[in-house]
Design an enzyme around this catalytic site. Structure first.
Site, PDB file in Angstrom:
ATOM      1  N   LYS A   1       0.864  -1.186   0.000  1.00 30.22           N
ATOM      2  CA  LYS A   1       0.000   0.000   0.000  1.00 30.22           C
ATOM      3  C   LYS A   1       0.889   1.220   0.000  1.00 30.22           C
ATOM      4  CE  LYS A   1      -4.455   0.903   0.324  1.00 30.22           C
ATOM      5  NZ  LYS A   1      -5.543   0.008  -0.076  1.00 30.22           N
TER       6      LYS A   1
HETATM    7  N1  GLU Z   1      -7.080   0.197  -3.374  1.00 30.51           N
HETATM    8  C1  GLU Z   1      -7.841  -0.974  -3.674  1.00 30.51           C
HETATM    9  C2  GLU Z   1      -7.922  -1.898  -2.480  1.00 30.51           C
HETATM   10  O1  GLU Z   1      -7.753  -1.484  -1.348  1.00 30.51           O
HETATM   11  C3  GLU Z   1      -7.383  -1.660  -4.938  1.00 30.51           C
HETATM   12  C4  GLU Z   1      -5.981  -2.147  -4.928  1.00 30.51           C
HETATM   13  C5  GLU Z   1      -5.504  -2.662  -6.295  1.00 30.51           C
HETATM   14  O2  GLU Z   1      -6.287  -2.739  -7.202  1.00 30.51           O
HETATM   15  O3  GLU Z   1      -4.306  -2.966  -6.374  1.00 30.51           O
HETATM   16  O4  GLU Z   1      -8.228  -3.043  -2.583  1.00 30.51           O
END
Ligand code: GLU
Length: 434
Positions: free
Chosen positions: A128
């Site tokens: 993240k």
């Molecule tokens: N931000 C989204 C999540 O928390 C998508 C992450 C992604 O597609 O890599 O799942």
């Protein structure tokens, strides 16, 4: 040299929800993520070495990003990229722009991504990113400069087979386009370096609505499993951003009554159900859902305590805590946001028989279609929308069935069941590598 140690775990719980350890009311996001991991690890009697590997992130980057603002002043922002685990595939996860972003939060969200990708069985690990900033108060030029600065600073940690960012709270397809463009300056045309791009630049059809569509599929399956009729269900959704608004539209298409929705400015309520397309029209002309003619204004707090069957927190983490959990009247809570229910509130819900579908399952539709986007980029072959939605449906239902099965067989909460399914896959891949 310091050696990481793990405190001895209490006896592994067997039996029903009552044997989950009592949770403290005030935990930060990382403590929450650890708590949830530990409960599942104890239940599974996960061996000490695997726990050691999975408890902490593999790599954490903290970078400074100077930005020349429109007024001529230089501002310094802080950005983070936490890579939690990649035994099942490259690191994968969104980038969040919000004034409350900090390392702790990003760390917890990176771990959630590891479990989420394992749960829906896409060949990614978990990561993240985030920048502490208020994107709502920045011009397009400032945001572009901030994003390009961040992309340069974390460039060495990214890669099509290393780490692939995506949108999250406060970011969107445009931000992904800037990251792809910045990355391309150094490495050449590389669409697979980010997912959630504009379709015109190699993004996937259906990615924009994917998280909301996943929430709809899981809500539908949960209602079915728990004997609730989705067609007659009264639903409240906190948050009308990408996830909440798509979930509202798709769940109302199933025949459910969306009685309340909200955004940062507040919420609206209609006893007979909102016309979601009209909410979109009102939002597009006024910039908020509040004050929509024919509806009653409610606060975000009030929305959570409305008399509904299904409550979908789709805004930020920590929405339901020890302070408001006793006022929630829903029978089913579907976590469309990440970590919206604290462990303390989670336990309270379970003691009252309220079911909670955990974030790592409920909102996994986004990363699932991110996987489809990455595959399309690598193969340079685009799918049509029906194929994307069909493949998403298959994976979400399969993940739901695995979690529900474990929940029923082992008489454990849905969250613990979801962690157990995910942890087993990550643990197996770790054992095969080490
Ligand atoms: N931000 C989204 C999540 O928390 C998508 C992450 C992604 O597609 O890599 O799942």
């Amino acid at each position: 040299m310091t050696t990481a140690t793990i405190a001895p775990s209490p006896a592994a719980p067997v039996g029903d929800a009552a044997n989950v350890r009592p949770a403290a009311p005030h935990l930060n996001f990382n403590q929450i993520a650890n708590e949830q991991f530990q409960a599942a690890a104890d239940h599974m009697k996960l061996d000490r070495e695997i726990q050691l590997l999975l408890r902490t992130p593999y790599r954490e980057l903290i970078v400074q990003i100077p930005v020349r603002m429109d007024n001529g002043s230089l501002e310094l922002f802080h950005g983070f990229r936490v890579q939690h685990n990649a035994v099942r595939g490259p690191y994968k996860g969104g980038i969040r722009y919000h004034h409350k972003v900090d390392l702790n939060e990003v760390r917890s969200l990176a771990a959630l991504m590891t479990w989420k990708t394992a749960l829906v069985d896409v060949p990614f690990g978990g990561a993240k990113g985030g920048i502490t900033c208020d994107p709502t108060n920045m011009s397009r030029k400032e945001l572009q400069s901030l994003t390009r600065g961040f992309a340069q600073k974390i460039d060495m940690a990214l890669g099509v087979y290393r780490d692939i960012p995506a949108p999250d709270v406060g970011t969107n397809a445009q931000v992904m386009a800037w990251i792809m463009d910045e990355y391309g300056k150094k490495h050449g045309y590389t669409p697979a370096i980010v997912t959630g791009k504009p379709v015109n630049l190699g993004g996937s059809l259906g990615r924009d609505e994917a998280t909301g569509r996943g929430v709809m599929i899981i809500t539908r399956e949960a209602c079915k499993a728990f004997g609730m009729d989705i067609k007659n269900a009264r639903v409240a959704i906190q948050g009308f951003g990408n996830v909440g608004s798509w979930a509202a539209r798709l769940i109302s298409n199933l025949g459910a009554k969306i009685v309340a929705v909200s955004d940062v400015k507040g919420g609206i309520y209609a006893e007979k159900g909102l016309d979601i397309e009209k909410v979109f029209t009102h939002l597009n002309s006024t910039g908020s859902v509040v004050d929509m003619p024919g509806t009653q204004d409610v606060t975000n707090e009030e929305l959570l305590t409305l008399n509904v069957d299904v409550l979908i927190p789709a805004a930020l983490g920590g929405a339901i805590t020890e302070k408001n959990v006793d006022d929630v009247k829903a029978k089913l809570v579907v976590e469309a946001a990440n970590s919206p229910v604290t462990p303390f509130a989670d336990e309270k819900f379970r003691s009252k028989g309220i079911r909670i579908v955990p974030d790592i399952l409920a909102n996994a539709g986004g990363v699932t279609v991110s996987y489809f986007e990455w595959v399309q980029n690598l193969q340079q072959f685009n799918w049509d929308l029906d194929k994307v939605n069909h493949e998403l449906e298959l994976r979400m239902v399969k993940a739901w069935n695995a979690v529900h099965q474990r929940h029923t067989d082992e008489k454990i909460p849905l969250r613990m069941a979801a962690y157990a399914v995910a942890l087993a896959k990550v643990a197996e891949a770790s054992r095969q590598r080490f």
